[in-house]
Scaffold this active site. Structure first.
Site, PDB file in Angstrom:
ATOM      1  N   CYS A 157      -3.802 -12.465  -5.556  1.00  0.00           N
ATOM      2  CA  CYS A 157      -3.834 -13.906  -5.896  1.00  0.00           C
ATOM      3  C   CYS A 157      -3.988 -14.480  -7.288  1.00  0.00           C
ATOM      4  O   CYS A 157      -4.651 -13.718  -8.106  1.00  0.00           O
ATOM      5  CB  CYS A 157      -5.040 -14.661  -4.964  1.00  0.00           C
ATOM      6  SG  CYS A 157      -5.236 -14.315  -3.215  1.00  0.00           S
ATOM      7  N   CYS A 186     -14.305 -15.964  -0.402  1.00  0.00           N
ATOM      8  CA  CYS A 186     -12.939 -16.414  -0.423  1.00  0.00           C
ATOM      9  C   CYS A 186     -11.889 -15.108   0.119  1.00  0.00           C
ATOM     10  O   CYS A 186     -11.245 -15.761   0.931  1.00  0.00           O
ATOM     11  CB  CYS A 186     -12.580 -16.923  -1.763  1.00  0.00           C
ATOM     12  SG  CYS A 186     -10.874 -17.552  -1.913  1.00  0.00           S
ATOM     13  N   CYS A 187     -12.315 -14.012  -0.124  1.00  0.00           N
ATOM     14  CA  CYS A 187     -11.511 -12.873   0.224  1.00  0.00           C
ATOM     15  C   CYS A 187     -11.834 -12.602   1.905  1.00  0.00           C
ATOM     16  O   CYS A 187     -10.734 -12.543   2.541  1.00  0.00           O
ATOM     17  CB  CYS A 187     -11.790 -11.582  -0.513  1.00  0.00           C
ATOM     18  SG  CYS A 187     -11.039 -11.443  -2.135  1.00  0.00           S
ATOM     19  N   CYS A 197     -10.862  -6.419  -2.352  1.00  0.00           N
ATOM     20  CA  CYS A 197     -10.819  -7.870  -1.749  1.00  0.00           C
ATOM     21  C   CYS A 197     -11.836  -7.445  -0.380  1.00  0.00           C
ATOM     22  O   CYS A 197     -12.009  -8.653   0.264  1.00  0.00           O
ATOM     23  CB  CYS A 197      -9.560  -8.257  -1.390  1.00  0.00           C
ATOM     24  SG  CYS A 197      -8.509  -7.291  -0.473  1.00  0.00           S
ATOM     25  N   CYS A 203      -7.276 -14.832  -9.530  1.00  0.00           N
ATOM     26  CA  CYS A 203      -8.045 -13.674  -9.823  1.00  0.00           C
ATOM     27  C   CYS A 203      -7.089 -12.599 -10.138  1.00  0.00           C
ATOM     28  O   CYS A 203      -7.795 -11.293 -10.134  1.00  0.00           O
ATOM     29  CB  CYS A 203      -8.598 -13.304  -8.323  1.00  0.00           C
ATOM     30  SG  CYS A 203      -9.539 -14.636  -7.460  1.00  0.00           S
TER      31      CYS A 203
END
Length: 242
Positions: free
Chosen positions: A210, A127-128, A236, A213
């Site tokens: 985010c 995702c990062c 990240c 998280c």
């Protein structure tokens, strides 16, 4: 070429013969570093800002050196509303700065279809990569250097950060003007100059990423303990090689 005929310091020409900056002055070297960086790279220098409190301070310092500097915010579409609020406040306070919100190629809906709904819970590294690392790669393509608000005090992984670094991840020069600033230094400057800042800092969030998280810090001695809490993840992916 720089003044005196010396070669421009880039990833390719890195030789560790770095400028010698005095960090025993009112800004602990930050303004000197910024003046050198913008004098050296000009438009080839991009500030990647997260708009946490360090970002608010560094934006203010940047505006004093280059009022029309390029600033990019990696907009994952997953940030807290308070983060977007401080960006809007910064745009009003510094109208000449070129603040860009960089979004990923995939929307959240497209990411869910291609990978997984709530990918941050399934594979936060992926995702990062999709929502932060690749977008920054795109922004840094073709430029020689970028600015970051890293501080040595933030974590063990960041304790060896220098003012000027050879960034292996992005094949660039990474300039970090705030490395010698403490948490108290940051807040003292912010309050003295009445800077706009993310109001989540007032609610126990010293480090803000985010929303899915990030939570309030669970360890008062670890400013990043609210990031990816309950996992072994610490970064990240933007700063892992610093």
């Amino acid at each position: 070429m720089l003044k005196g005929g010396s070669k421009l310091l880039t990833y390719a020409t890195w030789n560790e013969k770095l400028p010698d900056f005095n960090h025993e002055n009112p800004t602990k070297g930050a303004l000197d570093v910024l003046e050198w960086a913008y004098g050296t790279y000009g438009e080839d220098l991009v500030y990647a800002c997260s708009f946490g409190i360090e970002g608010s301070v560094l934006v203010d310092l940047v505006s004093q050196v280059k009022p029309d500097a390029q600033i990019v915010f990696l907009d994952t579409n997953l940030h807290f509303q308070e983060t977007y609020d401080v960006i809007e406040a910064a745009k009003k306070r510094y109208p000449s700065l070129r603040i860009k919100l960089k979004t990923p190629a995939l929307t959240l809906e497209e990411q869910a279809k291609k990978h997984s709904d709530g990918l941050w819970n399934v594979d936060s590294n992926l995702c990062c990569t999709i929502r932060k690392v690749i977008p920054l790669e795109e922004e840094l393509k073709g430029v020689k250097a970028w600015l970051s608000g890293l501080r040595k005090e933030q974590s063990a992984a960041r304790s060896n950060t220098d003012f000027v670094n050879r960034d292996e991840r992005f094949k660039s020069i990474k300039v970090c003007p705030l490395i010698h600033w403490t948490w108290k230094d940051i807040w003292r400057y912010a309050h003295k100059h009445d800077l706009p800042y993310n109001k989540l800092h007032d609610n126990g969030y010293p480090s803000i990423g985010c929303a899915p998280c990030t939570q309030a810090a669970i360890n008062a001695d670890d400013l990043r303990s609210g990031r990816w809490s309950g996992t072994e993840k610490l970064e990240c992916g933007l700063h892992e090689t610093t």
